[in-house]
Each structure stands twice: as C-alpha cells, then as structure tokens.
Design a protein around this motif. Structure first.
Motif, mmCIF file in Angstrom:
data_model
loop_
_atom_site.group_PDB
_atom_site.id
_atom_site.type_symbol
_atom_site.label_atom_id
_atom_site.label_comp_id
_atom_site.label_asym_id
_atom_site.label_seq_id
_atom_site.Cartn_x
_atom_site.Cartn_y
_atom_site.Cartn_z
ATOM 1 N N VAL A 307 0.864 -1.185 0.000
ATOM 2 C CA VAL A 307 0.000 0.000 0.000
ATOM 3 C C VAL A 307 0.900 1.233 0.000
ATOM 4 C CG1 VAL A 307 -1.885 1.192 1.130
ATOM 5 C CG2 VAL A 307 -1.717 -1.294 1.304
ATOM 6 N N ASN A 308 0.908 1.909 -1.124
ATOM 7 C CA ASN A 308 1.725 3.121 -1.255
ATOM 8 C C ASN A 308 0.975 4.332 -0.710
ATOM 9 O OD1 ASN A 308 3.945 1.863 -2.600
ATOM 10 N ND2 ASN A 308 2.703 1.791 -4.462
ATOM 11 N N PRO A 309 1.698 5.272 -0.121
ATOM 12 C CA PRO A 309 1.022 6.475 0.409
ATOM 13 C C PRO A 309 0.513 7.356 -0.721
ATOM 14 C CG PRO A 309 3.387 6.759 0.528
ATOM 15 C CD PRO A 309 3.167 5.345 0.064
ATOM 16 N N THR A 310 -0.578 7.978 -0.466
ATOM 17 C CA THR A 310 -1.134 8.968 -1.393
ATOM 18 C C THR A 310 -1.030 10.336 -0.743
ATOM 19 O OG1 THR A 310 -2.673 7.386 -2.378
ATOM 20 C CG2 THR A 310 -3.181 9.731 -2.653
ATOM 21 N N PRO A 311 -0.341 11.264 -1.376
ATOM 22 C CA PRO A 311 -0.203 12.594 -0.747
ATOM 23 C C PRO A 311 -1.557 13.275 -0.633
ATOM 24 C CG PRO A 311 0.563 12.641 -3.020
ATOM 25 C CD PRO A 311 0.294 11.201 -2.704
ATOM 26 N N GLU A 312 -1.719 13.969 0.458
ATOM 27 C CA GLU A 312 -2.957 14.704 0.681
ATOM 28 C C GLU A 312 -2.729 16.174 0.324
ATOM 29 O OE1 GLU A 312 -4.554 14.194 4.524
ATOM 30 O OE2 GLU A 312 -4.603 11.998 4.424
ATOM 31 N N PRO A 313 -3.330 16.616 -0.765
ATOM 32 C CA PRO A 313 -3.109 18.017 -1.164
ATOM 33 C C PRO A 313 -3.693 18.973 -0.148
ATOM 34 C CG PRO A 313 -4.848 17.017 -2.479
ATOM 35 C CD PRO A 313 -4.247 15.917 -1.653
ATOM 36 N N SER A 348 9.380 12.091 -3.965
ATOM 37 C CA SER A 348 9.247 13.501 -4.333
ATOM 38 C C SER A 348 7.840 13.730 -4.844
ATOM 39 C CB SER A 348 10.280 13.903 -5.401
ATOM 40 O OG SER A 348 10.047 13.190 -6.612
ATOM 41 N N LEU A 349 7.434 14.987 -4.865
ATOM 42 C CA LEU A 349 6.074 15.338 -5.240
ATOM 43 C C LEU A 349 6.072 16.217 -6.479
ATOM 44 C CD1 LEU A 349 4.616 16.203 -1.718
ATOM 45 C CD2 LEU A 349 4.545 14.016 -2.903
ATOM 46 N N SER A 350 5.065 16.031 -7.282
ATOM 47 C CA SER A 350 4.811 16.920 -8.418
ATOM 48 C C SER A 350 3.418 17.505 -8.275
ATOM 49 C CB SER A 350 4.936 16.167 -9.743
ATOM 50 O OG SER A 350 3.998 15.097 -9.808
ATOM 51 N N PHE A 351 3.228 18.703 -8.856
ATOM 52 C CA PHE A 351 1.992 19.443 -8.645
ATOM 53 C C PHE A 351 1.387 19.850 -9.985
ATOM 54 C CE2 PHE A 351 4.909 20.194 -5.169
ATOM 55 C CZ PHE A 351 4.148 19.863 -4.060
ATOM 56 N N ASN A 352 0.088 19.878 -10.005
ATOM 57 C CA ASN A 352 -0.657 20.409 -11.149
ATOM 58 C C ASN A 352 -1.851 21.186 -10.619
ATOM 59 O OD1 ASN A 352 0.474 19.476 -13.825
ATOM 60 N ND2 ASN A 352 0.362 17.519 -12.745
ATOM 61 N N TRP A 353 -1.929 22.445 -11.043
ATOM 62 C CA TRP A 353 -3.014 23.327 -10.612
ATOM 63 C C TRP A 353 -4.038 23.441 -11.732
ATOM 64 C CZ3 TRP A 353 -3.089 25.600 -5.727
ATOM 65 C CH2 TRP A 353 -1.915 25.480 -4.986
ATOM 66 N N TYR A 354 -5.296 23.473 -11.343
ATOM 67 C CA TYR A 354 -6.381 23.585 -12.316
ATOM 68 C C TYR A 354 -7.358 24.664 -11.851
ATOM 69 C CZ TYR A 354 -4.568 19.030 -13.697
ATOM 70 O OH TYR A 354 -3.745 18.004 -14.083
ATOM 71 N N VAL A 355 -7.828 25.438 -12.820
ATOM 72 C CA VAL A 355 -8.768 26.523 -12.535
ATOM 73 C C VAL A 355 -10.000 26.312 -13.407
ATOM 74 C CG1 VAL A 355 -9.157 29.012 -12.497
ATOM 75 C CG2 VAL A 355 -6.884 28.094 -11.980
ATOM 76 N N ILE A 390 -5.796 21.515 -6.704
ATOM 77 C CA ILE A 390 -4.416 21.098 -6.926
ATOM 78 C C ILE A 390 -4.362 19.590 -6.910
ATOM 79 C CG2 ILE A 390 -3.894 21.312 -4.468
ATOM 80 C CD1 ILE A 390 -1.034 21.882 -5.198
ATOM 81 N N GLU A 391 -3.621 19.026 -7.844
ATOM 82 C CA GLU A 391 -3.376 17.593 -7.883
ATOM 83 C C GLU A 391 -1.922 17.362 -7.508
ATOM 84 O OE1 GLU A 391 -4.155 13.862 -10.897
ATOM 85 O OE2 GLU A 391 -3.205 15.663 -11.703
ATOM 86 N N VAL A 392 -1.709 16.499 -6.510
ATOM 87 C CA VAL A 392 -0.367 16.192 -6.030
ATOM 88 C C VAL A 392 -0.095 14.720 -6.303
ATOM 89 C CG1 VAL A 392 1.202 16.286 -4.072
ATOM 90 C CG2 VAL A 392 -0.658 17.937 -4.235
ATOM 91 N N GLU A 393 1.070 14.418 -6.899
ATOM 92 C CA GLU A 393 1.431 13.040 -7.246
ATOM 93 C C GLU A 393 2.833 12.755 -6.731
ATOM 94 O OE1 GLU A 393 1.772 10.109 -11.186
ATOM 95 O OE2 GLU A 393 0.941 12.133 -11.342
ATOM 96 N N ASN A 394 3.041 11.513 -6.202
ATOM 97 C CA ASN A 394 4.371 11.124 -5.751
ATOM 98 C C ASN A 394 5.011 10.178 -6.763
ATOM 99 O OD1 ASN A 394 3.076 8.679 -5.301
ATOM 100 N ND2 ASN A 394 2.928 8.954 -3.088
ATOM 101 N N LEU A 395 6.221 9.687 -6.428
ATOM 102 C CA LEU A 395 6.950 8.828 -7.363
ATOM 103 C C LEU A 395 6.303 7.462 -7.534
ATOM 104 C CD1 LEU A 395 10.673 9.588 -6.461
ATOM 105 C CD2 LEU A 395 9.333 10.427 -8.393
#
Length: 685
Positions: A307-313, A348-355, A390-395
């Motif tokens: 079970v991999n962690p899911t970042p909480e934005p 590490s984390l990557s980010f994507n913002w949506y409007v 915001i969408e946050v994704e890890n490795l």
C-alpha cells in the motif's frame, strides 16, 4: 492327585474272581506345557508322559471345569482353557482287559486345580477423527489395575502412519500431510501384558483422517495500490472427493464466517512511506463425528499487498474574495509550500493546478502561470468566480486532487450623482439625484452639511452660504464569505458640484423727499446698493434708467412707485421700491433743529406749510423721549419755543441738547383725505 483301581463288569465279575488272574494297573504321568502361571483365557496343553508304555485297550477320559469333557479317547494329549479364579482338570487313564465274555477295566486317575490369574482389562480412548496434518493421541488404561503388577503395551498398527509410544499413550502421525486427496483411516490394536505374562484381549481403535482445506488464490490481491484502495480476492478449494455434507466456511480477516469464498477490503496507509499489508482467509471444514460432535478442520491463506502512500493536497486562500482591482490586477492569494507535506526521503512530489471558471467567465478571463510548480500565479482579468484545485502526485504514481476552493472577484459599483440647481443665488436649493449602479450603500460628505448615508433620491439641500461646494461620494457593497468580510467601495469627488452666491442689496434714497411739490417735481435718487454691477431703474412713470444715481422729473402730480433692480456678476438680483408723491395743493416742511437761546435767530420751531387754505383741521404734537406730549397746537402757524406748554412747568423744557418727536395730522377739506407727517427735532442750546 493320582490313584488307580480296577473293576469288573456285572456279567463277568464271577468268572474273573474264580480264575484269580492279576492285571496291571495303568500308569499315568501327567505333563502340562504352561506352568506354573496360568492366565485366564490361556490354553493348557496336557500330555501323558507314559504314553509309550500303553497297552492295547488304553483310553483316556478328560474333564475340565471350563467345558472340556472327553470320554474314552485314545489320545493321551488334550488342551483346555483356564478361567479365573481357578480351573479343575481331571484325567482318567483306563486299561480294558477282556477274557471271553468277561472284561475288566483298570484305571488310573489324576486331577488338579489350577490357580488362574485374570488378564489385564484395557480401555483405549482417543479421537474418532482428526484433520489432515494433525496427530492423533490414543490413551490406554488398565481398568482392573493392580498396584503390585507391571503392565506393558503391545501395539498393532498399519503402515499409513508413524506411532510414537510414551507411557500410557501413543501418538499417531499420518505419513501423508495435508493434500487434496482423501487420507486413509488409521487403525490401531493394543494388548497389555502384565508381569505374570497375562495378556489382555485385543483392543482396536479407528481414527478417521478428515479433509483439511487445501487452498489456492483464484483471484489474488494486486501487487501494489495507492492508499486508500479496495482490494478483492477469491480463494479456491483443491480438495478431491469432499463429502457432500461437509460444511465449508470462509473467514476473511476479522469478518464473520460466511459461505462466500471472496471478499474485498479497504487498504489505507496513513504513513508517508510504503507499507506492506495483507489479506488473510481462514477456511473451515465442519465434519460431523456423530456422538463426538463436530470436528473443524481449518487452513489459512495469506496474500500480500503493498500500500503506497497517497499525498494529501493542502492549500489555503489568504482570502476567499477580493474587490476588482483594475490597476494592479486580481491575483489569487494562495498559501502553499512543501512544508505542508510529509513524504519519504526517497520520494518527491509533483503538482498540477487547475482553474475552473464559473458563471459567465471563460478560460480567456484568467491567466495561470507555473501551473506545475509549488506556487503558481493565477490572476483574473475581470469580476467573477473560479474554483481552484491542486493535484499532487508522488513517485509511486499515487495522486490526489484537493477539494475545489472558490475565489470570487467582486465587481465595483458605479457612482453617479447629478446636482440640479435652479439658481445659485442665496438662499437656494440643490436637488441631488443618485443614479449609481450596483451599490447597496451610499455615503456623501459636503463641507457645511452633515454626512448623508444611504439617502433617498432626490436629496434636497438648502444652501445658505456662498461659495463652491465639493461633494465626496462613496458607493459600496459588503460581501461575506464565512467569517471573511470585504467591502468593495468606489470613492469619487465632484469638484464644484454646486455653488451659492450672495445676491446684491438694492437700496436708494429719494431726494429731496418722497413727497415733492409739483411746482418743483425733480427727484434725485441716491443709490446706496451694495454688490451690484448693473442697475435697472423704473420710476413708475414709464421711464427708467441704467445709471447708478439717476434723476427724474415727473410731468404730472400723482403717486409713483419707483423701483430699483440690481444685478451682480453672478446674475443675482435684488429689488427695492419707494413711493413718491408729487402734490400740487399742500406741502409741509418741518425743520429738524432750533436754538431757543433768545438770540433772535431760530429761537422757536414751527413747520412751514404751503396750501394752508386746504386744511380742514390741523393737530401738532411734540413729545419727549418718554412719549409725554410737551406741545400741542391746532394752529398751523403756532411755533414751539421749547417750553412745556402742556404742563407749564418751566420756561423751557430742557437746558441742554435734546431730541423730540413731532407729529402733524392734517385733514383736507372736501374729503380729499388726511395726511400725517412725523419727524424729529433736535433742541440745541
């Protein structure tokens, strides 16, 4: 003991005695094969050791209390069973002599009583059934146990299991473990021998080796998932020949038992690093053992899942709303940084913002820069609302999108006032018309006036003081989102919104008087107006003038209403009027001072009246400051010398300077009216 005897038959006895023959007695030598201990249920073998010397006609008879009874048999051997507590055995060896028709039987007898020991009685207990892969432990017990005896077990068993003997029990281990095929029965036999050599009856026991679930995943968990996730699995049975009445139950994790062979579970990982989790299923067979109840055979199967962690934005808005800023723009005040997140060192984390534009907005009404960075720039071009996520994704490829947070740019109200003023000349009134749009609240501040809040239109203002008036006007709306309050206001100043100007003051004096004799009908006007730049005279005779100090000559007697209209540089006006009488029959002139010092010059005061012949009655009163009458006369030619002519007190009224009021009332003859003249006299000493 052993003894011998002879006897004859009844037919031949006399003859044998007569001949006096001697016959040999048989010799009996008993031998027993089991001695000296006899165990109940055992067999004793008997034989006559003197068998070789037997003569023809020798026979044996055997008797035992255990049921042996043989008569006149040729065999010298026999066997018999012994029972406890004792067994009596008898044997008779007979020898038959025959002479003619006579016979003689000589016999030897032997009897013995055997002390017989009861063999051990054994009770064997154990399970009637076991599960595959389990052991069966059997326990034996001597039910007629004697403390002075020692007992040894003698086991009899097959080759499908391995026995382990210990003390008064044996453990049976099947040589075939858990498998899909049915297992063979385990059968065991037991005899117990005591220290006297007595052996118990054979006791047997049968153990049924019952099926244990043989499991395999027909649908396994995925190797890895992102938290939170649901994983489902299905287990299959590989057992063959399972009895139809076997109860099957599945227990997944901590759930209750169920006949369903599949289950789903939720997998979460609140930690920042991957965590190994699993699903365990326990399958249970229920075997009916009749009187022994139910035997449950279980097996378990475990499947693992990573079970991999899911970042909480997580991000915030410093404010959920703002007023439209046409100068500096409307960039959304985001609060977001990496310190808000907890993740492993190798992650590490990557980010994507949506409007998302809402309402009438579209994607051309906002800009977004650095949408894949920790902190983007999102700016709106005009009023309206958007939603930001915001969408946050890890490795590990696990991502999560935040709840949408709305942000609103509030539009600005449009102020618009109109000041309507019919005249700028004081006092004047100004009507304020409010045609502002998109505003709920209004505030207007004007020097010299109170502050007007949320006033109704039109607002009437009374202007009393001169000058230009500037109006500061604010329109606003108040917006509330949760506990956040913003007031969107627009301030504007109306310079010289309205004005007030002091009007001129019209004033003039008629010279020589407002009553002139037609014999000299020229009147001069002394203009005493202030603040005027233009003068418009109307003399009441149809003539006028624009001069500052005009003169007029009236062509005929009469009363003329003379009017002066003055105008200042702002167009403000004022009017002053005065009636002028031009008369031809009566004229009264009264001096305003006299000097009663007896120097022969101006020692008395008297009016000069022209046209006395028109007088029907005449009354003259002179009063002091207290309004006491000092002089009264009905003669137009009577003068006043300053004395108190009414009371007669003193020659003169005053010894110093004094001012007196006079009043002359004249009625004209022929009903032509009456005139009252008034004035003041100064007495000079």
């Amino acid at each position: 003991g052993t003894f011998a005897s002879c006897f004859t038959s009844a037919l031949t006895n006399t003859n044998l005695n007569a001949t006096a023959s001697e016959f040999e007695l048989p010799v009996l030598s008993p031998e027993f094969t089991v001695a000296p201990v006899f165990c109940e249920g055992g067999t004793v073998d008997f034989m006559d050791l003197n068998e070789g010397d037997n003569l023809p006609g020798t026979s044996y008879s055997f008797f035992a209390t255990t049921g042996l009874e043989l008569d006149n048999v040729p065999s010298s051997e026999t066997s018999f069973e012994v029972i406890a507590d004792s067994t009596v055995f008898e044997v008779t060896k007979s020898l038959l002599y025959v002479q003619g028709e006579d016979s003689l039987v000589c016999s030897a007898q032997f009897d013995s009583t055997f002390v017989v020991f009861a063999p051990p009685t054994v009770a064997l207990t154990g399970p009637s059934g076991i599960c595959q892969g389990e052991e069966a432990t059997l326990t034996w017990e001597v039910t007629n146990f004697e403390a002075s005896s020692e007992y040894s077990p003698i086991w009899f068993h097959g080759n499908t299991y391995i026995p382990t003997e210990m003390d008064n029990q044996v453990t049976l281990v099947p040589d075939i473990g858990i498998g899909p095929a049915p297992s063979a029965l385990m059968e065991v036999g037991l005899r117990v021998e005591d220290d006297r050599g007595c052996v118990s009856d054979l006791e047997t026991w049968t153990v049924d080796v019952l099926a244990t679930p043989v499991l395999a995943w027909t649908l396994g968990l995925p190797e890895e998932v992102c938290s939170p996730a649901q994983g489902c699995a299905e287990v299959g049975l590989l057992n063959e020949g399972l009895p139809f009445n076997t109860g099957v139950e599945y227990i997944f994790g901590n759930a209750a038992s169920s006949p369903i062979n599949s289950a789903c579970d939720n997998y979460t990982n609140p930690s920042p690093c991957p965590r190994l989790d699993s699903m365990t299923v326990v399958v249970r067979f229920a075997h009916d053992l009749d009187a022994d109840g139910t035997l449950f055979c279980t097996n378990r199967l475990v499947d693992s899942i990573m079970v991999n962690p899911t970042p909480e934005p997580s991000f915030a808005l410093d404010a959920p709303q703002a007023c439209l800023d046409t100068a500096d723009g409307n960039c959304i005040p985001l609060a977001h940084d990496l310190g808000m997140y907890d993740f492993c060192e190798d992650d590490s984390l990557s980010f994507n913002w949506y409007v998302t534009p809402l309402g009438d907005l579209d994607i051309t009404d906002f800009t977004i820069e650095d949408a894949d960075q920790v902190m983007p720039s999102i700016c709106l071009e005009k009023e309206g609302a958007v939603e930001i996520v915001i969408e946050v994704e890890n490795l590990h490829g696990c991502s999560q999108t935040s709840p949408a947070q709305p942000f609103v740019v509030r539009g600005l109200p449009r102020p618009e006032l109109t000041f309507l003023q019919e005249s700028i000349c004081l006092p004047t009134t100004v009507s304020v018309l409010n045609s502002s749009a998109g505003a709920a609240n209004f505030s207007m501040s004007i020097p010299g006036f109170p502050t007007y809040e949320d006033f109704l239109s039109p607002l009437e203002l009374n202007v009393e003081f001169p000058g230009y008036y500037d109006a500061d006007f604010t329109v606003s709306n108040t917006y509330t989102v949760g506990e956040h309050v913003v007031v969107c206001a627009v301030d504007t100043t109306y310079e010289q919104a309205f004005e007030g100007r002091t009007p001129p003051v019209a004033m003039f004096e008629v010279l020589p008087d407002t009553v002139v004799e037609f014999v000299d009908p020229v009147v001069d006007f002394e203009n005493m107006s202030t603040g005027a730049v233009e003068y418009i005279w109307s003399f009441g005779n149809g003539e006028g003038s624009a001069e500052e100090h005009p003169s007029v000559e009236y062509a005929r007697p009469g009363t003329y209403n003379t009017q002066l209209l003055v105008v200042n540089e702002f167009g403000c006006t004022d009017v002053h009027s005065q009636s002028i009488d031009v008369t031809t029959d009566l004229y009264v002139y009264a001096p305003n001072a006299f000097t009663p010092n007896n120097d022969g010059l101006n020692d008395a005061w008297a009016p000069s009246i022209i046209g006395q012949d028109l007088i029907a009655s005449y009354e003259c009163h002179i009063m002091n400051r207290s309004n006491h009458v000092l002089f009264y006369s009905e003669d137009p030619n009577e003068a006043w010398d300053g004395s108190n002519a009414v009371t007669g007190e003193g020659l003169h009224y005053s010894s110093g300077g004094e001012v007196f009021a006079w009043r002359i009332a004249i009625k004209k003859k022929g009903g032509r009216g009456a005139i009252i003249y008034t004035g003041h006299i100064q007495m000079i000493r």
